[in-house]
Design a protein around this motif. Structure first.
Motif, PDB file in Angstrom:
ATOM      1  N   LEU A 190      51.117  27.907  29.103  1.00 35.94           N
ATOM      2  CA  LEU A 190      50.405  27.945  30.380  1.00 35.94           C
ATOM      3  C   LEU A 190      51.363  27.752  31.549  1.00 35.94           C
ATOM      4  O   LEU A 190      51.232  28.393  32.595  1.00 35.94           O
ATOM      5  CB  LEU A 190      49.316  26.864  30.398  1.00 35.94           C
ATOM      6  CG  LEU A 190      48.179  27.038  29.377  1.00 35.94           C
ATOM      7  CD1 LEU A 190      47.148  25.945  29.542  1.00 35.94           C
ATOM      8  CD2 LEU A 190      47.525  28.411  29.525  1.00 35.94           C
TER       9      LEU A 190
ATOM     10  N   GLY B 113      52.347  31.275  34.945  1.00 30.77           N
ATOM     11  CA  GLY B 113      52.294  31.384  36.406  1.00 30.77           C
ATOM     12  C   GLY B 113      53.369  32.267  37.002  1.00 30.77           C
ATOM     13  O   GLY B 113      53.071  33.238  37.718  1.00 30.77           O
TER      14      GLY B 113
ATOM     15  N   GLN C 291      45.426  33.924  26.441  1.00 30.96           N
ATOM     16  CA  GLN C 291      45.694  32.656  27.119  1.00 30.96           C
ATOM     17  C   GLN C 291      46.302  32.884  28.499  1.00 30.96           C
ATOM     18  O   GLN C 291      45.978  32.175  29.460  1.00 30.96           O
ATOM     19  CB  GLN C 291      46.613  31.795  26.250  1.00 30.96           C
ATOM     20  CG  GLN C 291      45.962  31.348  24.951  1.00 30.96           C
ATOM     21  CD  GLN C 291      46.963  30.761  23.972  1.00 30.96           C
ATOM     22  OE1 GLN C 291      48.174  30.808  24.184  1.00 30.96           O
ATOM     23  NE2 GLN C 291      46.457  30.203  22.885  1.00 30.96           N
TER      24      GLN C 291
ATOM     25  N   ASN D 198      43.482  34.290  30.698  1.00 33.89           N
ATOM     26  CA  ASN D 198      42.450  33.305  31.020  1.00 33.89           C
ATOM     27  C   ASN D 198      42.715  32.603  32.344  1.00 33.89           C
ATOM     28  O   ASN D 198      41.789  32.168  33.020  1.00 33.89           O
ATOM     29  CB  ASN D 198      42.370  32.245  29.912  1.00 33.89           C
ATOM     30  CG  ASN D 198      41.572  32.720  28.718  1.00 33.89           C
ATOM     31  OD1 ASN D 198      40.791  33.658  28.828  1.00 33.89           O
ATOM     32  ND2 ASN D 198      41.776  32.092  27.574  1.00 33.89           N
ATOM     33  N   THR D 199      44.002  32.490  32.725  1.00 36.71           N
ATOM     34  CA  THR D 199      44.327  31.769  33.964  1.00 36.71           C
ATOM     35  C   THR D 199      43.961  32.558  35.208  1.00 36.71           C
ATOM     36  O   THR D 199      43.969  32.010  36.307  1.00 36.71           O
ATOM     37  CB  THR D 199      45.841  31.444  33.997  1.00 36.71           C
ATOM     38  OG1 THR D 199      46.597  32.663  34.071  1.00 36.71           O
ATOM     39  CG2 THR D 199      46.255  30.658  32.769  1.00 36.71           C
ATOM     40  N   THR D 200      43.656  33.843  35.031  1.00 39.02           N
ATOM     41  CA  THR D 200      43.332  34.670  36.201  1.00 39.02           C
ATOM     42  C   THR D 200      42.115  35.539  35.944  1.00 39.02           C
ATOM     43  O   THR D 200      41.901  36.550  36.620  1.00 39.02           O
ATOM     44  CB  THR D 200      44.561  35.540  36.582  1.00 39.02           C
ATOM     45  OG1 THR D 200      44.335  36.208  37.802  1.00 39.02           O
ATOM     46  CG2 THR D 200      44.888  36.542  35.484  1.00 39.02           C
TER      47      THR D 200
END
Length: 462
Positions: free
Chosen positions: A293, A297, A330, A333-335
């Motif tokens: 994770l 970014g 994964q 999923n952050t965006t």
């Protein structure tokens, strides 16, 4: 850093967390300013045009006194008053007696900064040109970093025959790996570092923190670690006082090179951020979940969510790529909140693995109603489960029974095995390997039998 045997397939190396490094030219300037290399270069230049040396390659005591004074190569415990330093210099009988002179002088000889010919030492003929080459400078620095680790001694009373558990090779690899894995800027105190990084110090060793402090002081001359040491000066206080330790930018560079030398995957944040989607996802697959994770970014920032989705979707559709797909979910999923229309469009992809990946992201996004979740699981659930199991598979599948019986995946394989749609299952690139693995490794005999039978039906239809 021999923390494992890189050639042992039973004990594969553990990946190190991704780190960022300063640019090479910046690291080289820091290396030139590090105490050991700076003093070695100063002594090399000082030897011009030539300095007579003994048969051991060490300058005579009078020349050494001149260099010690010019470059302030005084022992740390020598007071700064001129009269006391003059007295100390006058009592010297050999340059070899002065560690702060002979250590950088020996480094200059090892690195070829100084050449000896006909009992005279002089600077290497192209020394100044070499110092302008960042790669050459970092090569010098790393050699001395390794040499210091190998030769650091915590038992100063017996440096030639140290007590077991007090040498650099015994103490520093674990400590440096611990500092490398800590968040940037971490400054643990010496007691915590000894307790957390040295799991089983030798039982015959003296108090661990004292020899550890001594080897860290020696390593600090390379600039790899920075110590903030406040010695105990009151009766009854701990003998070493209070000391915190920080891995510097140079130290991070050096430890990473050591890790790579023994086969430990040590990715760079900035390098992976520029990597293509396939290499990026494969590199993330060997990292712990939280490090994946942290890495997502910078990679997403360079592309934006829509371009990132297109690049990931282009490299995950083949057989044997389930772990890459799972890592891709994964990252996405952050965006996911910015990608809902594109993800729904991918559900209609002609590549079932891509549609499965999009379904996993949508199921995890929190954007679906309960009715939407039920419909998504009804249509794409078997593919999602195939991907989940395939991503957990290893060459020997030794851990598969534990995965299938864990609380997080209760009977998840039944979504595939109960009333299977053969046409739909067969379309998934990893359906047959997963079913065969379930048939061999599922802890429930009835379930493993169903998986073997289903695998046979799919093979017959091919």
């Amino acid at each position: 850093m021999p923390s494992h045997n890189p050639s042992d397939p039973e004990h594969p190396p553990l990946a190190a967390r991704p780190v960022s490094l300063l640019p090479t030219d910046v690291l080289a300037r820091m290396a030139l300013d590090s105490p050991l290399l700076c003093d070695a270069l100063s002594l090399a230049r000082w030897s011009a045009p030539a300095v007579p040396v003994t048969h051991h390659g060490v300058p005579g005591i009078d020349d050494a006194r001149t260099a010690i004074t010019r470059f302030s190569l005084w022992p740390h415990d020598l007071p700064g008053r001129p009269a006391e330093r003059t007295t100390w210099l006058g009592g010297l009988h050999s340059a070899a007696d002065v560690a702060h002179f002979v250590v950088p002088w020996s480094a200059a000889l090892r690195l070829g900064l100084v050449e000896i010919n006909a009992s005279h030492a002089r600077p290497a003929h192209d020394l100044e040109q070499q110092t302008r080459d960042p790669d050459r400078v970092l090569s010098w620095w790393f050699r001395e970093f390794e040499h210091t680790i190998e030769n650091a001694r915590g038992d100063l009373a017996r440096p030639d025959r140290p007590t077991p558990g007090t040498t650099g090779p015994e103490l520093l690899p674990g400590v440096l790996r611990h500092l490398y894995e800590a968040p940037d800027g971490s400054r643990p105190d010496l007691d915590s570092l000894a307790r957390e990084a040295l799991d089983s110090p030798a039982p015959s060793a003296p108090r661990t923190t004292s020899p550890l402090l001594h080897v860290l002081w020696q390593l600090s001359d390379t600039g790899a670690v920075a110590l903030d040491h406040r010695p105990a000066d009151a009766p009854g206080q701990d003998g070493h006082g209070h000391c915190t330790v920080e891995l510097t930018a140079l130290g991070r560079y050096g430890v990473r090179r050591l890790l790579l030398e023994v086969g430990i995957h040590a990715p760079l944040v900035d390098t992976l951020a520029e990597a293509g989607a396939a290499r990026f996802l494969d590199a993330l697959s060997v990292l712990p979940f939280e490090d994946r994770l942290a890495e997502a970014g910078p990679w997403l920032d360079r592309r934006g969510p829509h371009r990132a989705l297109r690049q990931i979707a282009a490299v995950v559709s083949g057989p044997g790529l389930a772990l890459r797909r799972w890592v891709g979910t994964q990252v996405l999923n952050t965006t996911s909140s910015e990608l809902e229309p594109e993800l729904r469009s991918l559900l209609r992809s002609p590549h079932p693995a891509v549609a499965s990946m999009a379904a996993v992201v949508l199921l995890s996004s929190g954007m679906l109603t309960q009715r939407g979740l039920d419909r998504m699981l009804g249509e794409y659930g078997p593919w999602v489960v195939l991907d989940m199991i395939a991503a957990a598979m290893t060459p020997d599948n030794a851990g598969l029974p534990d995965f299938l019986s864990s609380e997080g995946t209760p009977d998840v394989e039944q979504i595939v095995l109960d009333s299977p749609d053969l046409l739909r299952l067969r379309a998934h690139p990893d359906a047959l390997p997963v079913l065969e693995a379930l048939g061999r490794h599922h802890p429930d005999p009835a379930t493993s039998g169903k998986a073997r039978a289903l695998a046979e039906r799919i093979r017959e239809d091919h």
